[in-house]
Design an enzyme around this catalytic site. Structure first.
Site, PDB file in Angstrom:
ATOM      1  N   ASP A 211      53.193 -24.251  43.128  1.00 17.15           N
ATOM      2  CA  ASP A 211      53.211 -25.616  43.648  1.00 17.15           C
ATOM      3  C   ASP A 211      54.454 -25.768  44.518  1.00 17.15           C
ATOM      4  O   ASP A 211      55.384 -24.961  44.449  1.00 17.15           O
ATOM      5  CB  ASP A 211      53.224 -26.619  42.492  1.00 17.15           C
ATOM      6  CG  ASP A 211      52.761 -28.006  42.906  1.00 17.15           C
ATOM      7  OD1 ASP A 211      52.477 -28.204  44.100  1.00 17.15           O
ATOM      8  OD2 ASP A 211      52.675 -28.890  42.038  1.00 17.15           O
ATOM      9  N   ASN A 212      54.452 -26.799  45.342  1.00 16.32           N
ATOM     10  CA  ASN A 212      55.617 -27.144  46.158  1.00 16.32           C
ATOM     11  C   ASN A 212      56.083 -25.973  47.023  1.00 16.32           C
ATOM     12  O   ASN A 212      57.246 -25.579  46.999  1.00 16.32           O
ATOM     13  CB  ASN A 212      56.748 -27.660  45.268  1.00 16.32           C
ATOM     14  CG  ASN A 212      56.378 -28.963  44.599  1.00 16.32           C
ATOM     15  OD1 ASN A 212      55.766 -29.826  45.209  1.00 16.32           O
ATOM     16  ND2 ASN A 212      56.735 -29.116  43.331  1.00 16.32           N
TER      17      ASN A 212
ATOM     18  N   CYS B  70      57.232 -37.634  47.556  1.00 18.06           N
ATOM     19  CA  CYS B  70      56.361 -36.526  47.186  1.00 18.06           C
ATOM     20  C   CYS B  70      56.221 -35.580  48.368  1.00 18.06           C
ATOM     21  O   CYS B  70      56.066 -36.026  49.513  1.00 18.06           O
ATOM     22  CB  CYS B  70      54.987 -37.036  46.756  1.00 18.06           C
ATOM     23  SG  CYS B  70      53.866 -35.715  46.257  1.00 18.06           S
TER      24      CYS B  70
END
Length: 915
Positions: free
Chosen positions: A307-308, A175
């Site tokens: 996100d990310n 993750c």
């Protein structure tokens, strides 16, 4: 004869620790009950299936998965969530409460399983509910390949297995938030707190995605492969993208997988079909795959954009609320993992006896790199980086490269021998003499990959808290009483255990001082408040009642107000008097979905208030009614009628209304008056004296509401404008600033905010008459007004009402505390009102850090101060003729101190009102 990998020994006379040696060994056999280490598991852990089920013949020299834990069931905490069909391991540590399911294994348990991780302890990142797919439906699961392709394809899983070659690869998934808790301790990010176990390794079986794309034939100009899953989320289905040439490159090993460790995928891991992308962050490996879309540009999916990403470190959570172009900038998108490592042993709180015969301790852990690169160096320091020792490294992944030609595993060809890319984590260890550990304060580790990229010494903080990879530090404590060494990791993902970073911060250490929070010369001691971590249940498990929208709307008045929080219905009747926001807060929420207000401001982070909600829980709104409520179905004569007729009053108690920011006027170094335009120039605000309104902004990433209550400084007769005095609490290295105040300060002129109200339990009706909690009126002859900083605004509002009414004889004693003279807000207006009304106003300022020229009061407002300035409480006779009411507004510490001081002086609770 031993087999040596083709990794060259480039260390000269150094030990050949960067190669692995594989002695002849029989096929895996059932292991004994003791736990295995990462190295031991390569030969001893049991396979998760019978050896006879594996294709091919001959001796296997590569790791097989350890056996999964038998007897796992649906856990009790999941039974009341949409995931009530998912079997899970109770050892997993939940990082985001009960739902959605985001977990990591205890670090020692993960490491002890060895190179391959069971489905039980594999980390899970879910954004919402897990799609439910029954076993008979697996083979008919359909997905498509579409977009810029000559041959669009739609197929099911049965056809994928039948028509395409199957392969099996070992792949470590990580993750992007791995080790994020370290960033959150330094300064809160937008992400939840992962420990150092947000990674896992499994054998994945499926089809090389390049084979599917070749069949679909991408068109000229196509550059990206977008992927979309079946998980329905608040902002649509989860989706993201990678570059098309990466997906087509066989050396990168991108898979569409349907097996994990030889078994069909579990629901949490993408059942029945998912993408696996070696070397990239786990957020790109889309689960529950439904669509592959070939495009010219990157994904426009909400989750790909917000996100990310690693935004520049100067972008804080509040600034990010209004930076849409920054979020869309692909330069900040994360694809390949960065180089990272962690110490697994010694474990957190592990002890080492100094009285034993042990002469050395084997320190060990994991390391990984991204983009197919290999970890080539792991170094350990015991003196904070002055000198380093080279650790031994083992690469279990390389054993799969030595499998015989044509070897098949779990139905897929073990296609590894030719591949240069590194898909997996590696393990390192080093024996360190105990005396050296005893002489050291800490153990620190750093890794380097084959591109010579080395872990940085210091943290790169970013707003999403991703890709955290500074040196991993374990503190060594010398326990003299027990003659032991105790080891302390930086953080722990559990709520019951904490690491040295939290300990140092709580003690006032500055974790960004370049010395891991250890106090530097001249650095002030500062106690930092702990963030609340306890999750409070607000529902009664014995309540089973289903409530319709009609029933809810029958209780939308002030007699028996019902309201909804998180889909649950509460009866606010008994809450009217005791609610800190006053009866207006409850009545305003009646018949409404009050989730945002209650969780963001009305009960905020008060554990006591949340626990009280259980007593008011009467049922759950049925699904159809909840949809109607949240979709804002217009009622006859409601919103539609209101839209055509301008309202004379701006504020609405049951609806948010937009106001446009038209000006920011600086009144001190950290305070501004924010001016908002109402809907039309003749419109009055409609705020009773002494009450507040709520402002709401939305986080563009999480869509989470940021809501705070403020008291405007507008004149009651003002029309068309709303003026709010706000002190902006900025971030500092020691403390996070105000989330709302920084967000307000960052939005541009012309941006809107949502406004709702009024709220508050106190209202001044004029000429000494007050309404408290809307349930009782009280007449007073004297106000004692205690405030600090921006807490002056509600005090100012009441004071102005008294001073501008020549027939109002109420006396006001104003006690205003600030740090320095420049911090006194509304001073000109306060001084003017006091000078014009000396018979009914006495104004006293006190400063805690005054200049030499300050002639007023000095020091904090403590009991001695109040005994001098206020005196004893009124007698019964005085109260009978109109008593005294204490009005207090300021920081929590001030309010707590005022309550203690006045109670100690004999004042009653009913004589004090805290705004």
């Amino acid at each position: 004869m031993e087999v040596i990998s083709p990794i060259r020994d480039l260390q000269g006379d150094l030990p050949r620790s960067h190669e692995f040696r594989l002695p002849p060994s029989p096929p895996p056999t059932r292991q004994c009950s003791r736990k295995s280490t990462a190295d031991e598991s390569l030969e001893s852990n049991e396979p998760s299936c019978d050896i006879g089920e594996l294709e091919g013949e001959g001796t296997r020299t590569y790791p097989l998965p350890p056996r999964s834990k038998p007897g796992n069931q649906v856990l009790p905490e999941d039974l009341k969530t949409p995931d009530n069909h998912v079997v899970r391991d109770p050892r997993l540590i939940r990082l985001t409460g009960v739902h959605p399911f985001n977990v990591e294994a205890p670090l020692s348990d993960l490491f002890d399983e060895g190179f391959l991780t069971t489905k039980d302890l594999h980390y899970v990142r879910n954004h919402g509910a897990v799609p439910r797919v029954e076993d008979p439906e697996i083979m008919s699961w359909e997905f498509s390949i579409e977009g810029m392709v000559e041959n669009p394809i739609k197929m099911n899983l049965a056809e994928l297995i039948r028509d395409y070659e199957q392969v099996t690869y070992p792949v470590t998934l990580v993750c992007a938030g791995n080790r994020r808790k370290e960033q959150n301790v330094v300064r809160k990010t937008k992400g939840f707190s992962w420990g150092a176990a947000g990674l896992s390794t499994a054998l994945w079986t499926g089809v090389v995605i390049g084979d599917l794309l070749k069949a679909a034939r991408p068109k000229r100009g196509a550059r990206y492969l977008c992927m979309e899953g079946a998980d329905k989320l608040p902002n649509g289905h989860y989706g993201t993208s990678i570059k098309l040439n990466w997906a087509m490159d066989p050396n990168r090993g991108v898979l569409v997988a349907h097996k994990m460790n030889g078994e069909p995928l579990e629901p949490d891991h993408g059942k029945p079909l998912r993408v696996i992308i070696p070397g990239q962050i786990g957020g790109r490996s889309v689960k529950w795959l439904k669509r592959l879309i070939v495009t010219a540009g990157p994904s426009e999916n909400w989750y790909h954009i917000y996100d990310n990403r690693v935004l520049p470190t100067m972008v804080n959570p509040e600034m990010s609320a209004d930076l849409p172009e920054t979020w869309k900038d692909e330069r900040y998108a994360i694809y390949d993992l960065n180089t990272n490592s962690a110490i697994c042993y010694p474990a957190h709180d592990e002890t080492l006896s100094l009285n034993s015969d042990i002469t050395s301790y084997k320190v060990k852990g994991y390391a990984y790199a991204g983009g197919g690169k290999r970890i080539t160096r792991v170094e350990i320091t015991l003196d904070k980086g002055k000198t380093w020792m080279l650790a031994n490294i083992s690469y279990p992944e390389d054993k799969y490269r030595l499998a015989p030609e044509g070897e098949r595993l779990f139905g897929g060809r073990l296609d590894m021998w030719w591949r240069e890319s590194c898909f997996c984590w590696c393990f390192w260890d080093l024996d360190i003499p105990v005396p050296r550990l005893q002489a050291s304060d800490d153990i620190m580790i750093r890794a380097m990959d084959e591109a010579m990229m080395v872990q940085p010494r210091d943290m790169y903080w970013s707003v999403l808290g991703m890709m955290n990879n500074p040196w991993f530090r374990v503190v060594i404590h010398k326990e003299k009483e027990t003659s032991t060494l105790r080891f302390e990791h930086p953080t722990q993902p559990t709520l019951t255990a904490r690491g040295w970073m939290e300990r140092v911060k709580k003690a006032g250490g500055n974790l960004t001082n370049g010395n891991w929070g250890e106090k530097l010369a001249g650095e002030e001691e500062k106690v930092v408040e702990e963030e609340p971590a306890k999750e409070i249940c607000m529902t009664n498990s014995s309540v089973r009642r289903k409530i319709t929208i009609e029933e809810l709307r029958n209780h939308d008045g002030d007699a028996e107000p019902w309201f909804v929080v998180n889909g649950h219905v509460y009866d606010g009747t008994k809450f009217l008097e005791g609610h800190p926001g006053g009866a207006a807060s409850i009545v305003g929420a009646a018949g409404q979905d009050a989730t945002e207000e209650f969780l963001a401001i009305l009960i905020a982070d008060s554990e006591n208030a949340k626990a009280m909600m259980v007593d008011y829980h009467i049922g759950t709104l049925d699904e159809a009614s909840l949809s109607i409520l949240r979709n804002g179905e217009p009622e006859p004569g409601g919103a539609a009628a209101a839209a055509t007729t301008p309202r004379p009053t701006f504020l609405q108690s049951k609806a948010w209304t937009k106001a446009i920011l038209s000006a920011k006027t600086k009144v001190s170094a950290d305070t501004k008056i924010f001016t908002f335009d109402l809907e039309h120039a003749e419109q009055r605000v409609g705020l009773p004296v002494g009450q507040h309104l709520m402002l709401r902004l939305r986080d563009p990433v999480t869509r989470e509401a940021i809501i705070r209550a403020y008291t405007p400084v507008s004149e009651e007769s003002d029309c068309g404008k709303l003026h709010v005095l706000i002190k902006v609490y900025r971030d500092t290295p020691e403390r996070r600033g105000g989330r709302m105040t920084q967000a307000l300060d960052s939005i541009p002129i012309g941006h809107f905010v949502d406004v709702k109200g009024p709220v508050g339990k106190f209202e001044y009706l004029g000429r000494g008459v007050c309404a408290i909690a809307a349930l009782s009126h009280r007449t007073v002859r004297r106000f004692i007004m205690v405030c600090a900083g921006s807490g002056v605004t509600p005090i100012f509002q009441v004071l102005r009402a008294v001073m501008t009414d020549s027939n109002d004889a109420t006396f006001c004693l104003v006690l205003d505390s600030n740090r320095a003279e420049d911090d006194i807000l509304c001073r000109d207006d306060l001084d003017r009102m006091a000078a014009a009304n000396p018979h009914k106003c006495r104004l006293r300022y006190t400063l805690t850090q005054p200049s030499a020229s300050w002639a007023g009061l000095r020091g904090r407002m403590d009991r001695d101060f109040f005994e001098r300035e206020v005196g004893a409480p009124p007698s019964c006779d005085e109260s009978a003729n109109g008593g005294t009411l204490v009005l207090v507004c300021g920081p929590g510490a001030l309010e707590k101190g005022v309550r203690a001081a006045f109670t100690g002086m004999g004042w009653k609770d009913e004589d004090m009102v805290f705004f």
